[in-house]
Design a protein around this motif. Structure first.
Motif, mmCIF file in Angstrom:
data_model
loop_
_atom_site.group_PDB
_atom_site.id
_atom_site.type_symbol
_atom_site.label_atom_id
_atom_site.label_comp_id
_atom_site.label_asym_id
_atom_site.label_seq_id
_atom_site.Cartn_x
_atom_site.Cartn_y
_atom_site.Cartn_z
ATOM 1 N N LEU A 269 -4.075 2.868 -0.576
ATOM 2 C CA LEU A 269 -2.683 2.909 -0.138
ATOM 3 C C LEU A 269 -2.043 4.277 -0.358
ATOM 4 O O LEU A 269 -0.905 4.503 0.052
ATOM 5 C CB LEU A 269 -1.866 1.843 -0.879
ATOM 6 C CG LEU A 269 -2.322 0.398 -0.670
ATOM 7 C CD1 LEU A 269 -1.542 -0.529 -1.589
ATOM 8 C CD2 LEU A 269 -2.170 -0.008 0.782
ATOM 9 N N SER B 58 3.386 6.407 0.525
ATOM 10 C CA SER B 58 4.381 6.130 1.562
ATOM 11 C C SER B 58 5.298 4.962 1.212
ATOM 12 O O SER B 58 6.386 4.828 1.757
ATOM 13 C CB SER B 58 3.695 5.857 2.895
ATOM 14 O OG SER B 58 2.799 4.781 2.763
ATOM 15 N N ASN B 59 4.890 4.115 0.296
ATOM 16 C CA ASN B 59 5.634 2.915 -0.070
ATOM 17 C C ASN B 59 6.452 3.190 -1.337
ATOM 18 O O ASN B 59 5.903 3.540 -2.382
ATOM 19 C CB ASN B 59 4.629 1.777 -0.295
ATOM 20 C CG ASN B 59 5.284 0.461 -0.550
ATOM 21 O OD1 ASN B 59 6.379 0.381 -1.081
ATOM 22 N ND2 ASN B 59 4.584 -0.607 -0.178
ATOM 23 N N SER C 210 8.046 1.140 -3.375
ATOM 24 C CA SER C 210 7.777 0.249 -4.505
ATOM 25 C C SER C 210 6.455 0.620 -5.192
ATOM 26 O O SER C 210 6.356 0.556 -6.419
ATOM 27 C CB SER C 210 7.760 -1.213 -4.058
ATOM 28 O OG SER C 210 6.743 -1.435 -3.105
ATOM 29 N N LEU C 211 5.466 1.032 -4.421
ATOM 30 C CA LEU C 211 4.209 1.488 -5.011
ATOM 31 C C LEU C 211 4.422 2.769 -5.796
ATOM 32 O O LEU C 211 3.895 2.935 -6.885
ATOM 33 C CB LEU C 211 3.150 1.693 -3.922
ATOM 34 C CG LEU C 211 1.805 2.236 -4.392
ATOM 35 C CD1 LEU C 211 1.156 1.288 -5.389
ATOM 36 C CD2 LEU C 211 0.883 2.471 -3.198
ATOM 37 N N ASN D 153 6.490 11.300 -1.331
ATOM 38 C CA ASN D 153 6.516 10.594 -0.036
ATOM 39 C C ASN D 153 5.609 11.292 0.939
ATOM 40 O O ASN D 153 5.452 12.401 1.035
ATOM 41 C CB ASN D 153 7.930 10.554 0.536
ATOM 42 C CG ASN D 153 8.790 9.613 -0.248
ATOM 43 O OD1 ASN D 153 8.359 8.944 -1.153
ATOM 44 N ND2 ASN D 153 10.048 9.593 0.124
#
Length: 97
Positions: A46, A62-63, A65-66, A97
């Motif tokens: 991810l 990119s996430n 929360s991750l 990001n």
């Protein structure tokens, strides 16, 4: 010509790396390769491939929360990578990001 003590190829390569100051860069590449071993293959899939410069590992995520989860685990991730390498190579990890 006298024969000297036998030297392994690995010893010769290590000596060349140390003399040419490439050992530090090699350690940084090995640290990037150890990232999936520490966080797991699913989490690593991810993320973008990490890169390092001057002891700072940067990982693209990119996430949001991750990224937040990885920021909370930052210390453990650094410790795990450095333990795999057997020396303090990663001094900081940045999740971007």
């Amino acid at each position: 010509m006298e024969r000297r003590d036998a030297v392994t190829v690995g010893d010769v390569l290590r000596e060349c790396l140390e003399k040419s100051s490439m050992q530090g860069r090699l350690d940084e590449v090995r640290a990037c390769d150890a990232f999936p071993l520490v966080v797991g293959t699913h989490i690593a899939s991810l993320c973008h491939r990490p890169y390092m410069r001057n002891g700072v590992m940067t990982v693209g995520v990119s996430n949001a929360s991750l990224r937040s989860e990885l920021n909370m685990r930052r210390g453990g991730i650094m410790k795990g990578i450095n333990e795999i390498l057997g020396k303090d190579v990663v001094k900081e990890i940045l999740f971007r990001n």
